[in-house]
Write an enzyme that holds these catalytic residues in place. Structure first.
Site, PDB file in Angstrom:
ATOM      1  N   HIS A   1      16.923 -37.353  -6.198  1.00  0.00           N
ATOM      2  CA  HIS A   1      16.123 -37.617  -4.770  1.00  0.00           C
ATOM      3  C   HIS A   1      14.827 -37.461  -4.921  1.00  0.00           C
ATOM      4  O   HIS A   1      14.066 -37.179  -4.047  1.00  0.00           O
ATOM      5  CB  HIS A   1      16.807 -37.029  -3.655  1.00  0.00           C
ATOM      6  CG  HIS A   1      18.200 -37.216  -3.491  1.00  0.00           C
ATOM      7  ND1 HIS A   1      18.563 -38.644  -2.818  1.00  0.00           N
ATOM      8  CD2 HIS A   1      19.416 -36.606  -3.655  1.00  0.00           C
ATOM      9  CE1 HIS A   1      19.815 -38.844  -2.808  1.00  0.00           C
ATOM     10  NE2 HIS A   1      20.593 -37.434  -3.352  1.00  0.00           N
TER      11      HIS A   1
ATOM     12  N   CYS B   1       0.759  -1.119   0.375  1.00  0.00           N
ATOM     13  CA  CYS B   1       0.063  -0.321  -0.072  1.00  0.00           C
ATOM     14  C   CYS B   1       0.936   1.251  -0.021  1.00  0.00           C
ATOM     15  O   CYS B   1       1.841   1.203   0.558  1.00  0.00           O
ATOM     16  CB  CYS B   1      -0.854  -0.052   1.155  1.00  0.00           C
ATOM     17  SG  CYS B   1      -2.226  -1.171   1.237  1.00  0.00           S
TER      18      CYS B   1
ATOM     19  N   ASN C   1      -1.675   2.159   5.565  1.00  0.00           N
ATOM     20  CA  ASN C   1      -0.812   1.042   5.156  1.00  0.00           C
ATOM     21  C   ASN C   1      -0.379   0.091   6.403  1.00  0.00           C
ATOM     22  O   ASN C   1       0.164   0.887   7.347  1.00  0.00           O
ATOM     23  CB  ASN C   1       0.361   1.668   4.665  1.00  0.00           C
ATOM     24  CG  ASN C   1       1.523   0.741   4.046  1.00  0.00           C
ATOM     25  OD1 ASN C   1       1.254  -0.656   4.119  1.00  0.00           O
ATOM     26  ND2 ASN C   1       2.805   1.062   4.247  1.00  0.00           N
ATOM     27  N   GLY C   2      -0.935  -1.217   6.393  1.00  0.00           N
ATOM     28  CA  GLY C   2      -0.656  -1.919   7.555  1.00  0.00           C
ATOM     29  C   GLY C   2      -1.679  -2.874   8.019  1.00  0.00           C
ATOM     30  O   GLY C   2      -2.645  -2.768   7.182  1.00  0.00           O
TER      31      GLY C   2
ATOM     32  N   LYS D   1      12.251 -15.617  -9.911  1.00  0.00           N
ATOM     33  CA  LYS D   1      12.023 -14.712 -11.079  1.00  0.00           C
ATOM     34  C   LYS D   1      11.108 -15.110 -12.011  1.00  0.00           C
ATOM     35  O   LYS D   1      10.253 -14.277 -12.487  1.00  0.00           O
ATOM     36  CB  LYS D   1      13.272 -14.316 -11.950  1.00  0.00           C
ATOM     37  CG  LYS D   1      14.285 -13.383 -11.187  1.00  0.00           C
ATOM     38  CD  LYS D   1      14.060 -11.805 -10.920  1.00  0.00           C
ATOM     39  CE  LYS D   1      13.260 -11.822  -9.674  1.00  0.00           C
ATOM     40  NZ  LYS D   1      14.115 -11.607  -8.567  1.00  0.00           N
TER      41      LYS D   1
ATOM     42  N   GLU E   1       7.402 -15.405 -10.490  1.00  0.00           N
ATOM     43  CA  GLU E   1       6.767 -14.192 -10.139  1.00  0.00           C
ATOM     44  C   GLU E   1       6.282 -13.221 -11.364  1.00  0.00           C
ATOM     45  O   GLU E   1       5.399 -12.629 -10.869  1.00  0.00           O
ATOM     46  CB  GLU E   1       7.592 -13.502  -9.046  1.00  0.00           C
ATOM     47  CG  GLU E   1       8.606 -12.740  -9.548  1.00  0.00           C
ATOM     48  CD  GLU E   1       9.349 -11.861  -8.245  1.00  0.00           C
ATOM     49  OE1 GLU E   1       8.609 -11.256  -7.304  1.00  0.00           O
ATOM     50  OE2 GLU E   1      10.508 -11.623  -8.388  1.00  0.00           O
TER      51      GLU E   1
ATOM     52  N   LYS F   1       5.994  -4.496  -4.129  1.00  0.00           N
ATOM     53  CA  LYS F   1       7.326  -4.380  -3.899  1.00  0.00           C
ATOM     54  C   LYS F   1       7.747  -4.623  -2.477  1.00  0.00           C
ATOM     55  O   LYS F   1       8.900  -4.907  -2.066  1.00  0.00           O
ATOM     56  CB  LYS F   1       7.699  -3.020  -4.492  1.00  0.00           C
ATOM     57  CG  LYS F   1       9.075  -2.745  -4.537  1.00  0.00           C
ATOM     58  CD  LYS F   1       9.882  -3.387  -5.469  1.00  0.00           C
ATOM     59  CE  LYS F   1      11.396  -3.549  -5.630  1.00  0.00           C
ATOM     60  NZ  LYS F   1      12.091  -4.483  -6.095  1.00  0.00           N
TER      61      LYS F   1
ATOM     62  N   GLU G   1      17.094 -18.302  -7.459  1.00  0.00           N
ATOM     63  CA  GLU G   1      16.680 -17.022  -7.810  1.00  0.00           C
ATOM     64  C   GLU G   1      16.050 -16.868  -9.102  1.00  0.00           C
ATOM     65  O   GLU G   1      14.954 -16.095  -9.336  1.00  0.00           O
ATOM     66  CB  GLU G   1      17.812 -16.071  -7.657  1.00  0.00           C
ATOM     67  CG  GLU G   1      17.826 -14.482  -8.005  1.00  0.00           C
ATOM     68  CD  GLU G   1      16.844 -13.773  -7.456  1.00  0.00           C
ATOM     69  OE1 GLU G   1      16.023 -14.086  -6.301  1.00  0.00           O
ATOM     70  OE2 GLU G   1      16.347 -12.552  -8.110  1.00  0.00           O
TER      71      GLU G   1
ATOM     72  N   TRP H   1      -3.021  -2.753  -1.632  1.00  0.00           N
ATOM     73  CA  TRP H   1      -2.540  -4.271  -1.778  1.00  0.00           C
ATOM     74  C   TRP H   1      -3.483  -4.900  -0.856  1.00  0.00           C
ATOM     75  O   TRP H   1      -3.278  -4.662   0.581  1.00  0.00           O
ATOM     76  CB  TRP H   1      -0.928  -4.409  -1.575  1.00  0.00           C
ATOM     77  CG  TRP H   1      -0.675  -5.959  -1.871  1.00  0.00           C
ATOM     78  CD1 TRP H   1      -0.249  -6.373  -2.996  1.00  0.00           C
ATOM     79  CD2 TRP H   1      -0.772  -7.098  -0.946  1.00  0.00           C
ATOM     80  NE1 TRP H   1       0.026  -7.840  -2.621  1.00  0.00           N
ATOM     81  CE2 TRP H   1      -0.204  -8.300  -1.479  1.00  0.00           C
ATOM     82  CE3 TRP H   1      -0.841  -7.141   0.563  1.00  0.00           C
ATOM     83  CZ2 TRP H   1       0.045  -9.236  -0.762  1.00  0.00           C
ATOM     84  CZ3 TRP H   1      -0.740  -8.048   1.146  1.00  0.00           C
ATOM     85  CH2 TRP H   1      -0.272  -9.507   0.210  1.00  0.00           C
TER      86      TRP H   1
ATOM     87  N   ARG I   1       4.233  -0.578  -4.805  1.00  0.00           N
ATOM     88  CA  ARG I   1       3.634  -0.964  -3.341  1.00  0.00           C
ATOM     89  C   ARG I   1       2.350  -1.664  -3.247  1.00  0.00           C
ATOM     90  O   ARG I   1       1.949  -2.264  -2.402  1.00  0.00           O
ATOM     91  CB  ARG I   1       3.813   0.198  -2.536  1.00  0.00           C
ATOM     92  CG  ARG I   1       4.946   1.153  -2.347  1.00  0.00           C
ATOM     93  CD  ARG I   1       4.696   2.146  -1.269  1.00  0.00           C
ATOM     94  NE  ARG I   1       4.876   1.647  -0.036  1.00  0.00           N
ATOM     95  CZ  ARG I   1       5.810   1.506   0.748  1.00  0.00           C
ATOM     96  NH1 ARG I   1       7.078   1.649   0.451  1.00  0.00           N
ATOM     97  NH2 ARG I   1       5.649   1.205   2.075  1.00  0.00           N
TER      98      ARG I   1
HETATM   99  C1  AGP Z   1      11.744 -10.530  -5.284  1.00  0.00           C
HETATM  100  O1  AGP Z   1      11.756 -10.510  -6.595  1.00  0.00           O
HETATM  101  C2  AGP Z   1      10.600 -10.276  -4.739  1.00  0.00           C
HETATM  102  N1  AGP Z   1       9.688  -9.598  -5.158  1.00  0.00           N
HETATM  103  C3  AGP Z   1      10.568 -10.449  -3.338  1.00  0.00           C
HETATM  104  O2  AGP Z   1      10.691 -11.667  -3.034  1.00  0.00           O
HETATM  105  C4  AGP Z   1      11.517  -9.543  -2.470  1.00  0.00           C
HETATM  106  O3  AGP Z   1      12.884  -9.929  -2.551  1.00  0.00           O
HETATM  107  C5  AGP Z   1      11.167  -9.811  -0.899  1.00  0.00           C
HETATM  108  O4  AGP Z   1       9.989  -9.408  -0.645  1.00  0.00           O
HETATM  109  C6  AGP Z   1      12.076  -9.183   0.156  1.00  0.00           C
HETATM  110  O5  AGP Z   1      11.969  -7.533  -0.152  1.00  0.00           O
HETATM  111  P1  AGP Z   1      13.215  -6.810   0.650  1.00  0.00           P
HETATM  112  O6  AGP Z   1      14.411  -7.254  -0.112  1.00  0.00           O
HETATM  113  O7  AGP Z   1      12.775  -5.429   0.367  1.00  0.00           O
HETATM  114  O8  AGP Z   1      12.978  -6.811   1.928  1.00  0.00           O
END
Ligand code: AGP
Length: 613
Positions: free
Chosen positions: A509, A2, A99-100, A490, A493, A608, A486, A73, A27
């Site tokens: 395994h 948010c 926000n929260g 990527k 997401e 984000k 990673e 969000w 956000r």
């Molecule tokens: C990564 O592409 C993300 N969208 C997400 O996993 C992110 O890395 C995670 O939410 C942690 O965020 P931060 O680094 O701002 O703490």
């Protein structure tokens, strides 16, 4: 999660707030709303993006010089027009954005219902504005006193901004566990969740601290008090950011811009901190606590998502080079068990945003238990940066694409510098290897440029081959195992293809059962130490008709003959390989997502900055 924007001054508030919300859309982007005060309180809300709200409200009467806005969000209640913020009090006198999460909202709601309050939305936020209204009415309180009283009854996290029809030149704002910044202009004020919507108007900002309430009133200095009503002296900071950093700079998406910025951002992360010729690494935060670091019984790294993957690479680096035991923890898990943490531990929190709620709570626990806390953060002035005892910024500049790219390489660069610094201090590295790593680090930005310029056409071709698949596997060994995780994150997401990362040797395994001609398998096969083993892993995939895309060191021959595609990266020393091997995986996920018609900067259901636990 948010975004909040507010304005109080002499200009038209609506366009300023719309513009600001667009900057904060990373956000949260499922619904938006704005309240404008101009004799009456007008509220405009829409499910969807800020542009939907703009199209809906622009033809209406949005005139007014004070307003608050929100991009959401969803946590409590679907993303629809009614649940969008701002929420109004029952008497339509107050409007509030939040926000929260108000954790005890059910209890408060039923108590307020008994007092005759009626609620329109399913949100926790609406309860808070009714509570403020109730206290304001019952005890005849000023707006700020009613907000303060209400917040003492609330359990949870909040950044809130409230306006009141009967106080048309005043805004009251408060924060706990969610960020809020006040920008000071010329006889005008701006408020936002971070500095990005404010820098085109002012560079003078106040970052509200935990449990502080600010009263922002035209013609008066800002008044900040603690929730216990004690006057605080806020510090006004000059924020060093420029508007170009917040634009796409000719790229279609921020993610692509950020991928291509990496040669520069990795170089910026090292600037002034390393001198290969003279053989030194300088990190102010580590110098400050040298003794604690060198004598630490262990280091705990706490993070989430991509930052957690960087932490895993940090573990490999710290253990190999500095010989310090490292434990990597999901921040959320560290926080909600009863971990053994003492004053002999060092806890490193890694976070791009510096606002991730899980990481913040893990950090608070570490502080309570007396550990030294260190932050590796991108956003300057963020909550984690301010909460830790010391830390290092990665200096990657604003990362706006939801999928983290340049923050990952910045974090890994910083962790490499730290590992080298500690290795030298602890005398656990030979001078030759130390110098070799420093010289290699220096040329890494050039090598990233090379990966970016040499592979794009081939990667687009491979993306086209993969785009209709429903699953993918990513395999890597050693330093490339976190890179496999990673790469998989990527892809899932931003393209919504299910993907898993595994240590290459673990495939046999279990996951090997999934392999058939429909399963693309990305193998990060740049290892020198386990080269034969990774070749065997690729053979095992091929024997089951898997489709192999391998990342290899340039000039490699054997894997090139077995794999369906190879993507070459320049040679480097093994601990630095992740800084290069991750780049093709970022590009692959980007192009696959584009071919599938996805919005790579704002993938569904994500935000984000994850400020809820
Ligand atoms: C990564 O592409 C993300 N969208 C997400 O996993 C992110 O890395 C995670 O939410 C942690 O965020 P931060 O680094 O701002 O703490």
């Amino acid at each position: 999660m948010c975004g909040i924007v507010a304005y109080l001054g002499k200009k038209e508030a609506f366009p300023i707030i719309i513009n600001g919300l667009k900057r904060l859309e990373y956000r949260g982007y499922d619904s938006t709303g704005i309240a404008i005060l101009n004799n009456e309180l007008k509220v405009f809300k829409k499910a969807g993006k800020v542009s939907d709200l703009e199209a809906y409200a622009s033809p209406l009467d949005t005139i007014g010089n004070i307003g608050i806005g929100h991009t959401r969000w969803a946590t409590h209640g679907k993303p629809n027009d009614t649940n969008a913020h701002p929420h109004k009090s029952g008497n339509s006198r107050l409007a509030l954005v939040h926000n929260g999460i108000i954790e005890n909202y059910k209890y408060l709601k039923s108590a307020l219902k008994e007092l005759g309050h009626h609620f329109d939305s399913e949100t926790d936020t609406e309860v808070l504005v009714h509570l403020i209204e109730e206290l304001q009415k019952r005890d005849d309180l000023s707006l700020e006193d009613a907000v303060r009283e209400a917040l003492t009854r609330v359990v949870g996290a909040y950044a809130i901004v409230v306006i009141d029809k009967d106080n048309p030149t005043k805004i009251v704002a408060a924060r706990k566990d969610s960020p809020l910044v006040i920008g000071i202009g010329n006889e005008e004020y701006y408020l936002a969740s971070d500095a990005t919507p404010l820098i085109e108007y002012t560079k003078k900002m106040i970052y509200l601290n935990e449990e502080e309430i600010a009263v922002v009133e035209l013609g008066k200095p800002i008044e900040v008090k603690s929730i216990d009503n004690i006057i605080q002296s806020p510090t006004i900071q000059e924020v060093d950011m420029n508007i170009e950093e917040l634009e796409k700079g000719g790229y279609d998406y921020f993610m692509m811009k950020e991928i291509h910025q990496q040669p520069a951002t990795v170089a910026d992360c090292m600037r002034g901190r390393i001198n290969a010729e003279e053989g030194w690494v300088h990190l102010g935060g580590v110098n400050q606590y040298e003794g604690k670091f060198t004598n630490a019984s262990r280091i705990i790294m706490a993070a989430c998502g991509t930052s957690w993957h960087s932490a895993l690479i940090g573990e490999y680096l710290f253990e190999e080079l500095a010989r310090i035991p490292v434990e990597v923890e999901y921040a959320s898990e560290l926080r909600y068990r009863n971990p053994v943490l003492t004053e002999n531990d060092v806890v490193i929190a890694i976070s791009q945003s510096g606002e991730t709620a899980d990481t913040l709570s893990a950090l608070r626990l570490a502080k309570e238990r007396g550990a030294l806390t260190y932050g590796i953060v991108n956003v300057v002035g963020s909550s984690i940066a301010r909460l830790t005892d010391a830390g290092s910024y990665i200096h990657a500049g604003p990362e706006i694409g939801v999928a983290s790219t340049k923050a990952f390489t910045g974090q890994v660069t910083l962790l490499t510098l730290m590992a080298l610094k500690l290795a030298k201090l602890r005398n656990t590295i030979s001078e030759d290897y130390y110098r070799q790593l420093l010289f290699e680090l220096k040329v890494i930005p050039k090598k990233i440029s090379q990966v970016l310029s040499q592979n794009e056409a081939h990667i687009k071709y491979i993306a086209n081959e993969i785009k209709d698949k429903t699953n993918a596997l990513y395999l890597g060994r050693g330093y490339n195992f976190p890179v496999a995780l990673e790469g998989a994150l990527k892809l899932k997401e931003i393209s919504y293809i299910h993907a898993e990362g595994y240590p290459a040797a673990e495939m046999k395994h279990g996951p090997i059962a999934l392999i058939d001609e429909n399963m693309p398998v990305f193998v990060i096969a740049t290892n020198k130490s386990a080269y034969e083993k990774i070749i065997s892993n690729i053979q095992e995939v091929k024997a089951r008709k898997g489709y192999v895309i391998a990342i290899v060191i340039e000039g490699e021959k054997t894997i090139s003959e077995i794999a369906d595609h190879v993507i070459e990266i320049p040679d480097t020393v093994e601990p630095l390989v992740p800084l290069l091997s991750v780049i093709p995986l970022q590009l692959l996920s980007y192009y696959i997502a584009i071919l599938r018609g996805c919005n790579v900067d704002q993938p569904r259901n994500l935000a984000k900055s994850v400020t809820v636990e």
